[in-house]
Motif scaffolding. Structure first.
Motif, PDB file in Angstrom:
ATOM      1  N   ASN A  35       0.800  -1.231   0.000  1.00 48.58           N
ATOM      2  CA  ASN A  35       0.000   0.000   0.000  1.00 48.58           C
ATOM      3  C   ASN A  35       0.828   1.274   0.000  1.00 48.58           C
ATOM      4  OD1 ASN A  35      -2.419  -1.417  -0.052  1.00 48.58           O
ATOM      5  ND2 ASN A  35      -2.555  -1.501   2.176  1.00 48.58           N
ATOM      6  N   ASP A  36       2.121   1.165   0.288  1.00 50.63           N
ATOM      7  CA  ASP A  36       2.999   2.345   0.241  1.00 50.63           C
ATOM      8  C   ASP A  36       3.345   2.746  -1.184  1.00 50.63           C
ATOM      9  OD1 ASP A  36       3.078   2.646   2.996  1.00 50.63           O
ATOM     10  OD2 ASP A  36       4.855   1.383   3.215  1.00 50.63           O
ATOM     11  N   ILE A  37       3.027   1.890  -2.148  1.00 49.66           N
ATOM     12  CA  ILE A  37       3.300   2.208  -3.555  1.00 49.66           C
ATOM     13  C   ILE A  37       2.158   3.076  -4.069  1.00 49.66           C
ATOM     14  CG2 ILE A  37       3.677   1.311  -5.877  1.00 49.66           C
ATOM     15  CD1 ILE A  37       4.633  -1.311  -4.560  1.00 49.66           C
ATOM     16  N   ASN A  38       2.379   4.376  -4.051  1.00 50.44           N
ATOM     17  CA  ASN A  38       1.385   5.324  -4.565  1.00 50.44           C
ATOM     18  C   ASN A  38       2.120   6.541  -5.124  1.00 50.44           C
ATOM     19  OD1 ASN A  38       1.713   7.304  -2.349  1.00 50.44           O
ATOM     20  ND2 ASN A  38       0.698   5.743  -1.104  1.00 50.44           N
ATOM     21  N   GLU A  39       1.394   7.343  -5.871  1.00 51.34           N
ATOM     22  CA  GLU A  39       2.013   8.477  -6.557  1.00 51.34           C
ATOM     23  C   GLU A  39       2.669   9.447  -5.580  1.00 51.34           C
ATOM     24  OE1 GLU A  39       0.949  11.785  -9.981  1.00 51.34           O
ATOM     25  OE2 GLU A  39      -0.625  10.462  -9.247  1.00 51.34           O
ATOM     26  N   LYS A  40       2.001   9.736  -4.469  1.00 48.78           N
ATOM     27  CA  LYS A  40       2.546  10.680  -3.488  1.00 48.78           C
ATOM     28  C   LYS A  40       3.898  10.202  -2.948  1.00 48.78           C
ATOM     29  CE  LYS A  40       1.618  12.753   0.989  1.00 48.78           C
ATOM     30  NZ  LYS A  40       0.755  12.730   2.165  1.00 48.78           N
ATOM     31  N   ASN A  41       3.977   8.949  -2.528  1.00 47.38           N
ATOM     32  CA  ASN A  41       5.234   8.433  -1.977  1.00 47.38           C
ATOM     33  C   ASN A  41       6.341   8.372  -3.021  1.00 47.38           C
ATOM     34  OD1 ASN A  41       4.169   8.159   0.581  1.00 47.38           O
ATOM     35  ND2 ASN A  41       3.711   5.984   0.351  1.00 47.38           N
ATOM     36  N   ILE A  42       5.994   7.999  -4.240  1.00 41.99           N
ATOM     37  CA  ILE A  42       7.001   7.939  -5.299  1.00 41.99           C
ATOM     38  C   ILE A  42       7.545   9.334  -5.600  1.00 41.99           C
ATOM     39  CG2 ILE A  42       7.392   7.442  -7.751  1.00 41.99           C
ATOM     40  CD1 ILE A  42       5.393   5.086  -7.404  1.00 41.99           C
ATOM     41  N   LEU A  43       6.648  10.304  -5.771  1.00 45.46           N
ATOM     42  CA  LEU A  43       7.088  11.670  -6.074  1.00 45.46           C
ATOM     43  C   LEU A  43       7.871  12.287  -4.925  1.00 45.46           C
ATOM     44  CD1 LEU A  43       3.998  13.068  -7.999  1.00 45.46           C
ATOM     45  CD2 LEU A  43       6.188  12.304  -8.933  1.00 45.46           C
ATOM     46  N   ASN A  44       7.443  12.042  -3.687  1.00 43.85           N
ATOM     47  CA  ASN A  44       8.191  12.555  -2.530  1.00 43.85           C
ATOM     48  C   ASN A  44       9.593  11.961  -2.487  1.00 43.85           C
ATOM     49  OD1 ASN A  44       6.169  14.233  -1.606  1.00 43.85           O
ATOM     50  ND2 ASN A  44       5.368  12.755  -0.140  1.00 43.85           N
ATOM     51  N   SER A  45       9.722  10.697  -2.806  1.00 43.23           N
ATOM     52  CA  SER A  45      11.036  10.050  -2.811  1.00 43.23           C
ATOM     53  C   SER A  45      11.935  10.623  -3.891  1.00 43.23           C
ATOM     54  CB  SER A  45      10.873   8.545  -3.036  1.00 43.23           C
ATOM     55  OG  SER A  45      10.136   7.965  -2.001  1.00 43.23           O
ATOM     56  N   ILE A  46      11.375  10.846  -5.063  1.00 44.00           N
ATOM     57  CA  ILE A  46      12.151  11.416  -6.160  1.00 44.00           C
ATOM     58  C   ILE A  46      12.609  12.832  -5.838  1.00 44.00           C
ATOM     59  CG2 ILE A  46      11.981  12.228  -8.566  1.00 44.00           C
ATOM     60  CD1 ILE A  46      10.041   9.854  -9.028  1.00 44.00           C
ATOM     61  N   ALA A  47      11.757  13.595  -5.150  1.00 44.81           N
ATOM     62  CA  ALA A  47      12.043  15.011  -4.882  1.00 44.81           C
ATOM     63  C   ALA A  47      12.886  15.244  -3.633  1.00 44.81           C
ATOM     64  CB  ALA A  47      10.736  15.780  -4.747  1.00 44.81           C
ATOM     65  N   GLN A  48      13.084  14.229  -2.819  1.00 43.04           N
ATOM     66  CA  GLN A  48      13.795  14.439  -1.550  1.00 43.04           C
ATOM     67  C   GLN A  48      15.212  14.934  -1.767  1.00 43.04           C
ATOM     68  OE1 GLN A  48      13.726  10.684   0.500  1.00 43.04           O
ATOM     69  NE2 GLN A  48      15.828  10.246   0.002  1.00 43.04           N
ATOM     70  N   GLU A  49      15.666  15.710  -0.817  1.00 41.89           N
ATOM     71  CA  GLU A  49      17.040  16.238  -0.860  1.00 41.89           C
ATOM     72  C   GLU A  49      18.022  15.139  -0.510  1.00 41.89           C
ATOM     73  OE1 GLU A  49      18.009  19.420  -1.680  1.00 41.89           O
ATOM     74  OE2 GLU A  49      15.920  19.753  -2.200  1.00 41.89           O
ATOM     75  N   LYS A  50      19.250  15.327  -0.896  1.00 36.31           N
ATOM     76  CA  LYS A  50      20.304  14.344  -0.569  1.00 36.31           C
ATOM     77  C   LYS A  50      20.615  14.386   0.898  1.00 36.31           C
ATOM     78  CE  LYS A  50      22.649  14.219  -4.942  1.00 36.31           C
ATOM     79  NZ  LYS A  50      23.897  14.352  -5.634  1.00 36.31           N
TER      80      LYS A  50
END
Length: 50
Positions: A35-50
């Protein structure tokens, strides 16, 4: 059975996967399951800072 599926189509990834591993700059930054596979989590992961 498992396979590597590379796509920039987020909805396609969500429909096709029961586990998603996100890499950025050749480093694993997030692993999503179920259930953690969703658009919000994917986009947040891609956008996170190093």
């Amino acid at each position: 059975m498992s396979f590597i599926f590379i796509s920039s189509e987020i909805e396609e990834v969500i429909r096709s996967s029961d586990k998603v591993v996100i890499f950025k700059d050749n480093k694993k930054i997030k692993e999503l399951l179920g259930n953690d596979i969703n658009e919000k989590n994917i986009l947040n992961s891609i956008a996170q800072e190093k």
